[in-house]
Design an enzyme around this catalytic site. Sequence first.
Site: not given
Length: 456
Positions: A428, A432
């Site tokens: 992450h 995204d």
Amino acid sequence: MGQHVIKMPDIGEGIAEVELVEWHVQAGDEVVEDQILADVMTDKATVQVPSPVHGKVLALGGKVGEVMAVGAELIRLQVEGKGNAPAAKAVDAASSSEQTQGGDSRTRAPEPAPTPRATASSEARSDSGGGPSAGSSDSGAGRVIFMPAAQAVSAVSAPARKPGEKPLASPAVRKRAWDLGIELQYVAGSGAAGRITHADLDEHLARGPAGPTSLRPAGGLAPRDDVQEIPVIGLRRKIAEKMQESKRRIPHFTYVEEIDVTELEALRLRLNERWGGERGKLTILPLLARAMVLALRDFPQINARYDDEAGAVTRYGAVHLGMAAQTESGLMVPVIRHAEALDLWACASEITRLATAARSGRASRDELTGSTITLTSLGALGGIVSTPVINHPEVAIVGVNRIVERPMIVGGAIVARKVMNLSSSFDHRVVDGMHAAQFIQQVRGLLECPAMLFVE
């Protein structure tokens, strides 16, 4: 007679220490030139250390699982002639048992070492303590023998040696004991330094059952109090360290999508029927690899590596696809180089070659490193959903779940369709959630309309 000291060889690549994962000899063994003495591990490659001379083993320089410095004394042999060990540092054969137990990993001055032989880490023997993926030694420590009642004759009420003392025996004796259901810890050895021989096994069997282990309740049911302590060494330790590092450093998130692979499976069967005989059979993996390669063109941030220390992401034009493969020693990830340049059959051939090399212990270090994204599959055991761990320092891994046939509504009618989930994890920090979902949706579109796999 003299003594010859074999030191831990310099494996190269700037490596200063390695892990001792298996001994192939014990104190008192006679060895010949080029005989394999031990296996040592660096990263995910196991290196076999051969003997440069003929001789008799006087002492082992370390214990299985010990991390030893390059140049440390690995093994000491008694040889004809002067040998290479100074007389002041020589040890007599009587102390070999103590050296075997305690080890000696002190670093000494470098000297010519035997040429190591590199193999993949799946060379670890499956008869080592704790099972096929434990990667432990031939000492039998941590092993629990589960015997049928007919083989319980080998059990005795008290061990033949002190607690923690490891039984010494040749590989042939150990195999015979395993086949007979005999725990070597309970066998008294009559050989040098308490070494167990075939005659000791015969005598142990002749004594028959003794003590409380021969008393069983009616019906064959009995309470169990055995406990297994399995040393985490060799490849198993490397896997543990890698997984811990990945979970510690990478904030994972997993995205799961359902894919209708009915048309894909029909295409695969037709391709195999038409060209399988001359080009080889296709599984679903080459088709999925092709879909990933095409989708990554639009999502270069997913075919990347993240350098935590430098705080930089490196994106790759080449797709070096890691293929997670289960071996007897544990999980390995051989790499398909330049998957973007391979057609379906070339990719299928490379998958088969690398998986075979990894499982047989012939994969090289280069074939096990350098992936930019990983594909993992448990085949029919793939389950419904999984949460695969990213292969650090990559930023994504695509997991394949099993294919099931179930009713779906298509055009207002209930029809049978073949469905498969993709469970994919992403870093992450780099990827995204929206981009991860778009990437998987693009892969899904290619697989559900497989003709698009061949359109550039």
